[in-house]
Design a protein around this motif. Structure first.
Motif, short mmCIF file in Angstrom:
data_model
loop_
_atom_site.label_atom_id
_atom_site.label_comp_id
_atom_site.label_asym_id
_atom_site.label_seq_id
_atom_site.Cartn_x
_atom_site.Cartn_y
_atom_site.Cartn_z
N THR A 23 90.44 160.61 -14.45
CA THR A 23 89.18 160.35 -13.76
C THR A 23 88.06 161.21 -14.34
O THR A 23 86.90 160.79 -14.35
CB THR A 23 89.27 160.57 -12.25
OG1 THR A 23 89.60 161.92 -11.97
CG2 THR A 23 90.29 159.64 -11.60
N GLN A 24 88.40 162.39 -14.85
CA GLN A 24 87.40 163.21 -15.54
C GLN A 24 86.91 162.48 -16.80
O GLN A 24 85.71 162.44 -17.07
CB GLN A 24 87.99 164.56 -15.96
CG GLN A 24 88.27 165.50 -14.84
CD GLN A 24 88.82 166.81 -15.36
OE1 GLN A 24 89.81 166.82 -16.10
NE2 GLN A 24 88.18 167.90 -14.99
N LEU A 25 87.85 161.92 -17.54
CA LEU A 25 87.52 161.25 -18.79
C LEU A 25 86.81 159.92 -18.59
O LEU A 25 85.92 159.56 -19.36
CB LEU A 25 88.79 161.03 -19.62
CG LEU A 25 89.59 162.27 -20.00
CD1 LEU A 25 90.85 161.88 -20.75
CD2 LEU A 25 88.76 163.23 -20.81
N LEU A 26 87.19 159.19 -17.55
CA LEU A 26 86.60 157.87 -17.31
C LEU A 26 85.31 157.92 -16.51
O LEU A 26 84.33 157.26 -16.85
CB LEU A 26 87.60 156.98 -16.56
CG LEU A 26 88.69 156.29 -17.36
CD1 LEU A 26 89.65 155.58 -16.44
CD2 LEU A 26 88.10 155.32 -18.36
N PHE A 27 85.32 158.69 -15.41
CA PHE A 27 84.25 158.62 -14.43
C PHE A 27 83.42 159.90 -14.31
O PHE A 27 82.44 159.93 -13.57
CB PHE A 27 84.82 158.28 -13.05
CG PHE A 27 85.76 157.12 -13.06
CD1 PHE A 27 85.35 155.86 -13.50
CD2 PHE A 27 87.07 157.27 -12.63
CE1 PHE A 27 86.22 154.79 -13.51
CE2 PHE A 27 87.95 156.20 -12.64
CZ PHE A 27 87.53 154.95 -13.07
N GLY A 28 83.83 160.96 -14.97
CA GLY A 28 83.12 162.22 -14.86
C GLY A 28 83.42 162.97 -13.57
O GLY A 28 82.71 163.92 -13.22
N TRP A 29 84.46 162.58 -12.86
CA TRP A 29 84.83 163.26 -11.61
C TRP A 29 85.41 164.63 -11.92
O TRP A 29 85.88 164.89 -13.03
CB TRP A 29 85.85 162.44 -10.84
CG TRP A 29 85.36 161.10 -10.36
CD1 TRP A 29 84.11 160.56 -10.53
CD2 TRP A 29 86.13 160.11 -9.69
NE1 TRP A 29 84.06 159.31 -9.98
CE2 TRP A 29 85.28 159.00 -9.46
CE3 TRP A 29 87.44 160.04 -9.25
CZ2 TRP A 29 85.70 157.85 -8.80
CZ3 TRP A 29 87.86 158.90 -8.60
CH2 TRP A 29 87.01 157.82 -8.37
N PHE A 30 85.41 165.49 -10.93
CA PHE A 30 86.01 166.84 -11.02
C PHE A 30 85.46 167.63 -12.21
O PHE A 30 86.18 168.37 -12.88
CB PHE A 30 87.55 166.78 -11.11
CG PHE A 30 88.19 165.94 -10.05
CD1 PHE A 30 88.13 166.32 -8.71
CD2 PHE A 30 88.84 164.76 -10.36
CE1 PHE A 30 88.71 165.55 -7.72
CE2 PHE A 30 89.44 163.98 -9.38
CZ PHE A 30 89.36 164.38 -8.05
N GLY A 31 84.17 167.46 -12.48
CA GLY A 31 83.54 168.21 -13.55
C GLY A 31 83.75 167.66 -14.95
O GLY A 31 83.42 168.32 -15.93
N GLY A 34 83.00 162.19 -18.25
CA GLY A 34 82.89 160.75 -18.15
C GLY A 34 83.21 160.07 -19.48
O GLY A 34 83.49 160.73 -20.48
N LEU A 35 83.14 158.75 -19.47
CA LEU A 35 83.53 158.00 -20.65
C LEU A 35 82.59 158.27 -21.83
O LEU A 35 83.06 158.40 -22.98
CB LEU A 35 83.59 156.50 -20.35
CG LEU A 35 84.16 155.62 -21.45
CD1 LEU A 35 85.56 156.09 -21.86
CD2 LEU A 35 84.21 154.17 -21.00
N ALA A 36 81.30 158.41 -21.58
CA ALA A 36 80.37 158.70 -22.68
C ALA A 36 80.72 160.03 -23.35
O ALA A 36 80.73 160.14 -24.58
CB ALA A 36 78.93 158.72 -22.16
N GLY A 37 81.03 161.04 -22.55
CA GLY A 37 81.43 162.34 -23.11
C GLY A 37 82.76 162.28 -23.82
O GLY A 37 82.96 162.94 -24.85
N THR A 38 83.67 161.48 -23.29
CA THR A 38 84.97 161.32 -23.92
C THR A 38 84.81 160.65 -25.29
O THR A 38 85.44 161.06 -26.27
CB THR A 38 85.91 160.48 -23.02
OG1 THR A 38 86.05 161.15 -21.77
CG2 THR A 38 87.28 160.29 -23.65
N ILE A 39 83.96 159.65 -25.35
CA ILE A 39 83.71 158.97 -26.63
C ILE A 39 83.06 159.92 -27.62
O ILE A 39 83.41 159.96 -28.80
CB ILE A 39 82.87 157.69 -26.41
CG1 ILE A 39 83.73 156.65 -25.67
CG2 ILE A 39 82.34 157.14 -27.72
CD1 ILE A 39 82.96 155.45 -25.17
N LYS A 40 82.12 160.74 -27.14
CA LYS A 40 81.46 161.71 -28.02
C LYS A 40 82.48 162.72 -28.57
O LYS A 40 82.47 163.04 -29.75
CB LYS A 40 80.36 162.44 -27.26
CG LYS A 40 79.53 163.36 -28.12
CD LYS A 40 78.43 164.02 -27.32
CE LYS A 40 77.26 163.06 -27.24
NZ LYS A 40 76.06 163.69 -26.66
#
Length: 163
Positions: A23-31, A34-40
């Motif tokens: 959920t951190q990687l997909l939605f940015g939950w728990f700090g 999110g997906l944009a940051g994961t892709i970066k």
């Protein structure tokens, strides 16, 4: 407590851990980023196309964790988690040595091995697979899935390195 109950408890806890991280990687939950940051991040690791590999990493951890948590379509959840951890080991932690204190592979390797053990073990009597009478052929499906996962990751990393 029987060993099957203990394995079921470990499966649920590891599944929860990966759902939360996913959920951190997909939605940015728990700090998380999110997906944009994961892709970066995936782009900085040199994996191309970064949107594909970033989404695959996020879904591998979230979806794999959810399948583990529920004991559904066993051993696919374990294989998804193993794939995410293998890429983390190879692209993030390997160059930092073994110990996690220096950013090494110690923890990611532990999670990879734990997921592998869960993939080889029976998911337990409380798993949805057993409640719904679903059964993928095991252990053949685990070993075939592991080989396919290693092949896909190897091709992805090799083709990204060549670019």
């Amino acid at each position: 407590m029987s060993y099957k109950s203990a394995l079921s408890l470990i499966r649920v806890l590891v599944g929860l851990l990966f759902v939360a991280h996913g959920t951190q990687l997909l939605f940015g939950w728990f700090g998380g980023a999110g997906l944009a940051g994961t892709i970066k991040l995936t782009e900085t690791l040199g994996l191309r196309p970064a949107p594909f590999w970033g989404l695959l990493a996020a879904l591998g951890q979230f979806g794999g964790g959810l399948l583990l948590l529920l004991g559904l379509l066993h051993p696919l959840g374990a294989l998804a988690v193993m794939g995410a951890m293998l890429v983390a080991i190879l692209k993030v932690h390997l160059t930092h040595g073994f110990w996690i204190a220096s950013g090494g592979l110690e923890y990611a390797l532990l999670l990879f091995l734990l997921a592998g053990i869960l993939g080889l073990a029976d998911p337990g009597s409380y798993a949805l697979d057993n409640r719904l009478s679903l059964r993928l052929p095991r252990p053949l499906s685990f070993w075939a899935g592991l080989a396919a996962m290693i092949l896909v990751i190897g091709i992805g990393i090799a083709s990204s390195s060549a670019a």
